[in-house]
Design a protein around this motif. Structure first.
Motif, short mmCIF file in Angstrom:
data_model
loop_
_atom_site.label_atom_id
_atom_site.label_comp_id
_atom_site.label_asym_id
_atom_site.label_seq_id
_atom_site.Cartn_x
_atom_site.Cartn_y
_atom_site.Cartn_z
N VAL A 121 36.69 40.51 34.99
CA VAL A 121 37.82 40.33 35.91
C VAL A 121 38.42 38.95 35.68
CG1 VAL A 121 38.54 40.21 38.32
CG2 VAL A 121 36.82 41.89 37.61
N LYS A 122 39.72 38.91 35.46
CA LYS A 122 40.41 37.65 35.19
C LYS A 122 41.11 37.08 36.42
CE LYS A 122 39.15 37.76 30.94
NZ LYS A 122 38.09 36.83 30.49
N ILE B 216 32.22 44.11 46.82
CA ILE B 216 33.24 43.83 45.79
C ILE B 216 33.79 42.43 45.98
CG2 ILE B 216 35.54 44.47 44.97
CD1 ILE B 216 34.91 47.34 45.54
N ARG B 217 34.14 42.10 47.22
CA ARG B 217 34.70 40.79 47.51
C ARG B 217 33.71 39.67 47.13
NH1 ARG B 217 35.20 41.36 52.42
NH2 ARG B 217 37.30 42.23 52.52
N LYS B 218 32.44 39.88 47.46
CA LYS B 218 31.41 38.87 47.15
C LYS B 218 31.34 38.61 45.65
CE LYS B 218 29.10 38.16 51.19
NZ LYS B 218 28.74 36.84 51.75
N HIS B 219 31.29 39.68 44.87
CA HIS B 219 31.19 39.52 43.42
C HIS B 219 32.46 38.88 42.84
CE1 HIS B 219 27.33 41.27 42.49
NE2 HIS B 219 27.57 42.31 43.26
N LEU B 220 33.62 39.29 43.35
CA LEU B 220 34.86 38.72 42.86
C LEU B 220 34.95 37.22 43.18
CD1 LEU B 220 37.40 41.56 43.76
CD2 LEU B 220 36.52 40.96 41.50
N GLU B 221 34.51 36.85 44.36
CA GLU B 221 34.52 35.44 44.74
C GLU B 221 33.55 34.62 43.88
OE1 GLU B 221 33.61 35.65 48.88
OE2 GLU B 221 35.73 35.77 49.50
N GLU B 222 32.49 35.27 43.40
CA GLU B 222 31.53 34.55 42.56
C GLU B 222 32.10 34.24 41.18
OE1 GLU B 222 28.13 37.06 42.52
OE2 GLU B 222 27.39 36.43 44.48
N VAL B 223 32.89 35.18 40.63
CA VAL B 223 33.45 34.96 39.29
C VAL B 223 34.81 34.27 39.33
CG1 VAL B 223 32.17 36.84 38.23
CG2 VAL B 223 34.39 37.32 39.23
N ILE B 224 35.61 34.57 40.36
CA ILE B 224 36.94 33.96 40.52
C ILE B 224 37.06 33.46 41.97
CG2 ILE B 224 39.44 34.25 40.28
CD1 ILE B 224 38.10 34.76 37.68
N PRO B 225 36.67 32.22 42.24
CA PRO B 225 36.66 31.73 43.63
C PRO B 225 38.05 31.70 44.28
CG PRO B 225 35.36 30.31 42.19
CD PRO B 225 36.12 31.24 41.30
N VAL B 226 39.09 31.48 43.47
CA VAL B 226 40.44 31.36 44.03
C VAL B 226 41.20 32.67 43.85
CG1 VAL B 226 42.63 30.10 43.93
CG2 VAL B 226 40.47 28.90 43.49
N ARG B 227 41.65 33.24 44.96
CA ARG B 227 42.40 34.49 44.92
C ARG B 227 43.80 34.28 44.36
NH1 ARG B 227 42.01 36.72 50.89
NH2 ARG B 227 44.22 36.43 50.48
N GLY B 228 44.37 35.38 43.85
CA GLY B 228 45.74 35.34 43.34
C GLY B 228 45.82 35.99 41.97
N LEU B 229 46.62 37.05 41.86
CA LEU B 229 46.76 37.73 40.57
C LEU B 229 47.49 36.82 39.59
CD1 LEU B 229 47.60 41.43 41.48
CD2 LEU B 229 45.41 40.42 40.89
N ASN B 230 46.96 36.76 38.40
CA ASN B 230 47.53 35.88 37.38
C ASN B 230 47.57 36.61 36.05
OD1 ASN B 230 48.41 33.72 35.88
ND2 ASN B 230 46.38 32.76 35.71
#
Length: 219
Positions: free
Chosen positions: A158-159, A197-211
């Motif tokens: 996930v980028k 899902i949110r926990k894992h995403l926050e672990e790899v990409i702490p800052v939200r925002g599609l880029n």
């Protein structure tokens, strides 16, 4: 209860065309720039202030028909601010709605099932999908055979990701292939672990925002 609950079996996504468009609209609303007074630049405020000062001074020191031009100056300022804020917001929203209405939801999302595991997000599809592997989003993924075909998006692939009140969005890249996924939060009613899902995403990409720029251009 485990800190990171996972799914035993993939859960049907059942995403509708209306949800697909609503998800894009929510993402647009979440990420769209502000169109209020704060969107005006310093240069614009300086010009507005000069025009207002000149107009007010003219109304104070002049009388009769000579004040018409100064009233027009004040009206012009009001019109400019309305066009620059509300008018621009309406125009951008209209153009966005045109683009969304012209897009069709990918067919595979109608029958897709999602699962959550420690190593990534599981995407499952029925085996009777001959065009599945032709979809650029699914190329480069290793599919498991069986009554359904399964692919796993590792969390590390996930980028970027974002979240609204009703959906989680993620963009990923695997073996040079780029893709995205929408996860409706209504699946939580089916005991789908949205929080995991949110926990894992926050672990790899702490800052939200599609880029989208974080994805490497295909060779």
């Amino acid at each position: 209860m485990a800190l990171y609950p996972y799914t035993l079996q993939p859960v049907a996504l059942n995403l509708t065309e209306a949800e697909f468009q609503q998800a894009q609209y929510e993402l647009y609303t979440n990420a769209s720039p502000t169109f209020g007074l704060s969107s005006l630049k310093m240069k614009e405020w300086i010009i507005i202030a000069i025009v207002v000062v000149l107009a007010v001074a003219g109304l104070i020191f002049l009388t009769g028909y000579s004040t018409i031009i100064f009233w027009l100056m004040l009206v012009s300022v009001v019109i400019y601010i309305l066009v620059r804020t509300l008018g621009f917001k309406w125009y951008v929203k209209r153009e966005f709605e045109k683009q969304v209405s012209a897009q069709e939801m990918p067919d595979e999302m109608r029958q897709m099932k999602l699962g959550v595991q420690k190593h990534g997000l599981v995407m499952a599809m029925p085996v009777n999908q001959p065009d599945l592997m032709q979809n650029p989003q699914m190329r480069g993924m290793q599919m498991r055979a069986g009554s359904t075909q399964q692919a796993v998006i590792p969390w590390t692939a996930v980028k970027s990701w974002d979240e609204t009140d009703d959906y989680i969005f993620m963009m990923f890249e695997m073996k040079g292939q780029q893709g995205s996924q929408i996860v409706p939060k209504r699946l939580k009613a089916q005991k789908f672990p949205i929080d995991t899902i949110r926990k894992h995403l926050e672990e790899v990409i702490p800052v939200r925002g599609l880029n989208p720029e974080s994805l490497q251009p295909p060779a």
